[in-house]
Design an enzyme around this catalytic site. Structure first.
Site, PDB file in Angstrom:
ATOM      1  N   ALA A 295       0.851  -1.188   0.000  1.00  0.00           N
ATOM      2  CA  ALA A 295       0.000   0.000   0.000  1.00  0.00           C
ATOM      3  C   ALA A 295       0.884   1.235   0.000  1.00  0.00           C
ATOM      4  CB  ALA A 295      -0.916  -0.008   1.222  1.00  0.00           C
ATOM      5  N   MET A 296       0.284   2.388  -0.299  1.00  0.00           N
ATOM      6  CA  MET A 296       1.043   3.628  -0.459  1.00  0.00           C
ATOM      7  C   MET A 296       0.286   4.786   0.182  1.00  0.00           C
ATOM      8  SD  MET A 296       3.567   5.314  -1.480  1.00  0.00           S
ATOM      9  CE  MET A 296       3.766   7.082  -1.344  1.00  0.00           C
ATOM     10  N   HIS A 330      -1.346   1.524   9.683  1.00  0.00           N
ATOM     11  CA  HIS A 330      -0.010   1.989   9.321  1.00  0.00           C
ATOM     12  C   HIS A 330      -0.064   3.092   8.269  1.00  0.00           C
ATOM     13  CE1 HIS A 330       4.145   1.932   8.024  1.00  0.00           C
ATOM     14  NE2 HIS A 330       3.756   1.643   6.801  1.00  0.00           N
ATOM     15  N   GLU A 331      -0.849   2.884   7.216  1.00  0.00           N
ATOM     16  CA  GLU A 331      -0.920   3.896   6.162  1.00  0.00           C
ATOM     17  C   GLU A 331      -1.571   5.176   6.676  1.00  0.00           C
ATOM     18  OE1 GLU A 331       0.749   3.527   3.511  1.00  0.00           O
ATOM     19  OE2 GLU A 331       1.196   1.419   3.882  1.00  0.00           O
ATOM     20  N   HIS A 334       0.828   7.480   8.419  1.00  0.00           N
ATOM     21  CA  HIS A 334       1.666   8.263   7.514  1.00  0.00           C
ATOM     22  C   HIS A 334       1.032   9.608   7.149  1.00  0.00           C
ATOM     23  CE1 HIS A 334       5.024   5.705   6.771  1.00  0.00           C
ATOM     24  NE2 HIS A 334       4.341   4.727   6.222  1.00  0.00           N
ATOM     25  N   GLU A 353       8.602   6.435   9.542  1.00  0.00           N
ATOM     26  CA  GLU A 353       8.267   5.172  10.176  1.00  0.00           C
ATOM     27  C   GLU A 353       7.942   5.190  11.660  1.00  0.00           C
ATOM     28  OE1 GLU A 353       7.596   2.163   8.727  1.00  0.00           O
ATOM     29  OE2 GLU A 353       7.481   3.600   7.129  1.00  0.00           O
TER      30      GLU A 353
END
Length: 885
Positions: A295-296, A330-331, A334, A353
């Site tokens: 994923a991004m 997690h994404e 960000h 991170e």
């Protein structure tokens, strides 16, 4: 050669308009970039790859005339566009650069590319387009300054068919059919495009809000026949309500609710953790059927594989749910750490991170998913520092590995434990607020944390970030305490003096037990010299690296290790789940490197037989599976080892059974999966027989109810391994017909398990010619996992390497291809053959990955030579003679 852009002009604002023509697989557009000239220049250098540029002009602020480019050229080697104007842009002036461009929509997985949905991914009706720009592929979609530090605002306009959906980082502010009188307003490029369109009523224009300052790699847009599910969350800081949506194609959108629920839960959590409100008006997710990464974190439009964001609510697959939850969380994290602030260059990649660890025992899960993969890679001589020089695109993409991501996360976790999580997060909040919408370097983060701790954070962390490797801390018990010593840990054994120069500042996280039986952890004890004596009562339980928070290995004497194992499973144990996992993993790591014996690790496993915790059993399974993986050509070791595995896991598998129970906890479900997988991998007749019967029912009737969704992976794999062409054909059809991405992945994963070399050939051909580009690694890894095809796979990849390189060069997929093809080999003959094959090839795009793969082969060969007799001897002493048949 300097691959960085000159800084004589810098972008401030992009006005980007894109027309997407899915039917003809092409796009074109115009980008108007507001620039500021720092120095006088008549030459503008930017990034552009595989684009046709035209109509280039420059409007200098304060001048009425427009300058036309007198010369333009592209340097395909480094992806530069060089534009020369007849007059110089004065220092300190502002200007608007206008460039028209066009390009092709391919399935390249980078830039602006096409993907497909629907049950048949070749169905043209389900084609859609999306972007993947990290790390250096925005230049493939529009001419730009494609470096992270060169942030600018973006205003997006998208021209597309009326029956499609346009998405971008920001919320849409208007959408109009092209046949309305005000559709083109005062935009001459859109007016020109209108004259080329056959039927204006079939096209529409979508305009989006302007972004805050953003790096080009985080810009995102997509166009296609998307459907969505919607939720919202309320900001705990402002009370503002923001929409959350997940998009994908109509046939699978019903599986998006779980990820959306996770996002709804964590968005307010992150606002509170960072004390910074999410700054965009919305957050969307786009699940794609063809995606290079997992994923991004594109700001406001997170993209990723369908397997990352979709979950069948009827499946009750707890392992997949955990994966979706962690990926989504997690994404989303960000959106703050990585998007609000962004590293100035790719050598600061780890500044993305910082991780939050909410619920579901995520801190313990972190060890298996992130911490140990990073340690495994950093134990090689071919490791690299977390922060490393990245001079060009080839080096940048090679840095996206378990060091830049997972080691970075692990050492930040270590720092958080040392200073205290609340203080650490307060320091991160200071950092985010000070550098909001800016680019940062390492010292900026340390400065933020140091400001709330008054400790020398930069000094403590310098070697963890700037030096490769990590230490092994040896513990020797002496009268009145312990002597601790640090040396660099290498998987090949004790480091030579030239590789053992770093002295890390190590938080020892020392756990001790008081006279009354209560335990305490001292987080202030540091080992910042080669050796140190620490006073403590060794007659009571103690442990270095409590909670496995530090990024290092701890070596005890064999007797102390067994004693720690017994204390770990005692009813009143002072050790946490993370401690037990760490003991097992460290023991196997030290046994593999020759720092201690493999027998010590096997003895610890014996001592932990009574544990009931899934993650401890998962660590045991990883250690034993690694031995079986390495000794795959040595039945004299594998056969008794599998008997030992069966003695551990079959009783658990039989106790839990194949069916879910209403009283199952998540640990029960995960333990059932692991126990059955290990029993089957070790060749247990009962487990293999059960799966064959259950799959046969599915094959004959089409009724899959007897196969639990979370056991589909192992059941399908055993079916192909024990079956033939009928089973293989059935699963190949299932993969392309199911609407469940997780089930399709399970079916694909199984195809490489065949023992029939004709079917192995068919699997390789399907992987490299028919399957989605994103899935090639899945097939290679499952063929590598199969001992019947492991060496054959290496030969196939060598024969086809030129084609694979041409197809996947520059993608994250290619980044992992060498390990997937050759990482399972384990002899020095294999090492020589692989090294010889690549000796005369141009390796600059994968030299680091090649060396790491060669190191893996060399390590396996050395371990076999060093430990074969020892493992055989231990197994002979602990197993009945029949298990050596």
């Amino acid at each position: 050669m300097d691959y960085r852009l000159p800084t004589d002009v810098v972008p401030k604002q992009y006005d980007l308009t894109i027309q997407t023509d899915l039917e003809n697989a092409k796009f074109d557009g115009v980008v108007r970039t507001d620039l500021h000239a720092k120095r006088r220049t008549s030459t503008i250098v930017l990034h552009s790859v595989d684009l046709q540029l035209s109509d280039i002009s420059l409007q200098v602020s304060g001048r009425k005339d427009t300058l036309r480019a007198s010369e333009s050229a592209t340097d395909s080697l480094v992806g530069l566009g060089i534009i020369v104007f007849p007059e110089a842009l004065p220092a300190g002036s502002d200007a608007r650069l206008t460039i028209t461009f066009r390009g092709k929509l391919t399935s390249s997985l980078r830039g602006y590319y096409t993907s497909c949905g629907g049950k048949d991914h070749h169905d043209g009706k389900e084609v859609y387009s999306l972007t993947q720009f990290q790390p250096t592929s925005a230049r493939r979609a529009f001419p730009c300054w494609d470096e992270p530090a060169l942030k600018a605002t973006f205003t997006m306009t998208m021209l597309s068919k009326v029956d499609s959906v346009n998405l971008s980082n920001m919320a849409a502010i208007s959408e109009n059919s092209c046949n309305t009188h005000d559709a083109f307003e005062d935009d001459p490029w859109l007016a020109m495009k209108a004259r080329t369109l056959n039927d204006l009523s079939q096209w529409k224009i979508t305009r989006f809000e302007t972004t805050p300052p953003i790096s080009t790699y985080l810009v995102a847009y997509a166009n296609g026949p998307f459907k969505y599910l919607e939720r919202s969350y309320t900001s705990p800081l402002s009370g503002e309500v923001r929409p959350l949506r997940i998009y994908t194609t109509e046939d699978i959108i019903w599986q998006g609710q779980y990820a959306l629920d996770i996002a709804q839960k964590v968005m307010p959590l992150y606002e509170e953790v960072f004390d910074v409100e999410y700054p965009l008006p919305k957050l969307d997710f786009l699940a794609s059927s063809n995606f290079d990464l997992g994923a991004m974190e594109n700001w406001g439009l997170i993209t990723g594989k369908t397997t990352c964001f979709l979950d069948n609510p009827k499946a009750n697959d707890v392992r997949h749910q955990l994966y979706v939850a962690c990926t989504t969380s997690h994404e989303v994290s960000h959106m703050w750490f990585g998007d609000i602030t962004t590293m100035k260059w790719w050598d600061m990649l780890y500044l993305n991170e910082v991780r939050a660890f909410p619920e579901w025992r995520l801190d313990a899960q972190f060890l298996g998913w992130n911490y140990y993969p990073a340690r495994a890679l950093d134990a090689k001589l071919s490791s690299h520092p977390v922060e490393v020089e990245c001079p060009d695109e080839n080096k940048i993409i090679q840095m996206f590995d378990d060091l830049s991501y997972n080691k970075a996360a692990a050492v930040l976790r270590m720092l958080s434990t040392y200073v205290g999580e609340k203080i650490f997060l307060k320091g991160v909040s200071v950092y985010l607020k000070k550098h909001k919408f800016k680019s940062t370097v390492t010292s900026d983060l340390w400065e933020g944390i140091q400001s709330v701790t008054n400790r020398d954070i930069a000094g403590m962390m310098r070697d963890w970030i700037e030096k490769m490797g990590y230490p092994v801390v040896s513990v020797v018990e002496k009268e009145g305490g312990i002597q601790v010593r640090q040396d660099r840990y290498l998987e090949t054994g004790p480091a030579e003096p030239e590789d053992n120069e770093t002295i890390w500042t190590i938080p020892l996280n020392l756990l001790t037990v008081r006279a009354r039986g209560t335990s305490q952890i001292d987080h202030t004890v540091l080992l910042d010299s080669r050796e140190r004596f620490i006073r403590l009562d060794t007659s009571k339980p103690f442990k270095v690296n409590a909670g496995t928070k530090g990024f290092y290995v701890v070596q005890y004497s064999p007797d102390r290790l067994v004693q720690l194992g017994r204390q770990a499973v005692a009813r009143d144990s002072p050790f946490t789940l993370q401690d037990r996992v760490g003991l097992v993993r460290d023991a196997f790591a030290l046994g593999g490197s020759g720092h201690s014996s493999v027998s010590s690790a096997l003895g610890l496993v014996d001592a932990l037989r009574t544990t009931e915790e899934y993650l401890v059993w998962n660590a045991i399974a990883a250690g034993l599976s690694n031995i079986a993986w390495t000794w795959w050509e040595h039945p004299e070791v594998v056969n008794p080892l599998n008997a030992f595995r069966r003695s551990l896991f079959v009783p658990i598998a039989k106790k839990l059974g194949f069916a879910h129970l209403p009283c199952d906890t998540p640990d029960d479900q995960l333990m059932r999966i692991k126990a059955i997988e290990e029993a089957a991998e070790a060749g247990d007749p009962w487990a293999v027989g059960e799966m064959k019967v259950r799959f046969a029912h599915f094959l004959e009737t089409g009724d899959e109810s007897r196969i639990a969704s979370d056991l589909a992976n192992v059941t399908y794999r055993i079916a192909v391994q024990e079956g033939g062409k009928r089973e293989w054909d059935f699963l190949k059809r299932l993969a392309s017909s199911t609407a469940n991405p997780a089930q399709a992945l399970a079916a694909h994963t199984a195809l490489g398990a065949t023992r029939d070399m004709g079917l192995a050939e068919a699997t390789f051909r399907y992987a490299t010619t028919e399957a989605r580009d994103q899935d090639v690694l899945t097939f290679l890894k499952t063929l590598q996992r199969n001992v019947a095809t492991r060496r054959w796979l290496g030969e196939k990849v060598m024969v086809n390497f030129g084609k694979l390189e041409k197809k996947y060069a520059g993608t994250f997929t290619f980044n992992n291809l060498l390990d997937a093809a050759f990482g399972g080999l384990s002899s020095m003959e294999d090492h020589k053959r692989v090294a010889d094959f690549f000796e005369r090839r141009d390796k600059k795009a994968y030299d680091l990955q090649l060396q790491q793969t060669l190191d893996t082969i060399k390590f396996s060969a050395g371990w076999i030579e060093r430990s074969t007799e020892e493992i055989k001897r231990w197994l002979e002493e602990h197993l009945p003679r029949r298990d050596f048949a």
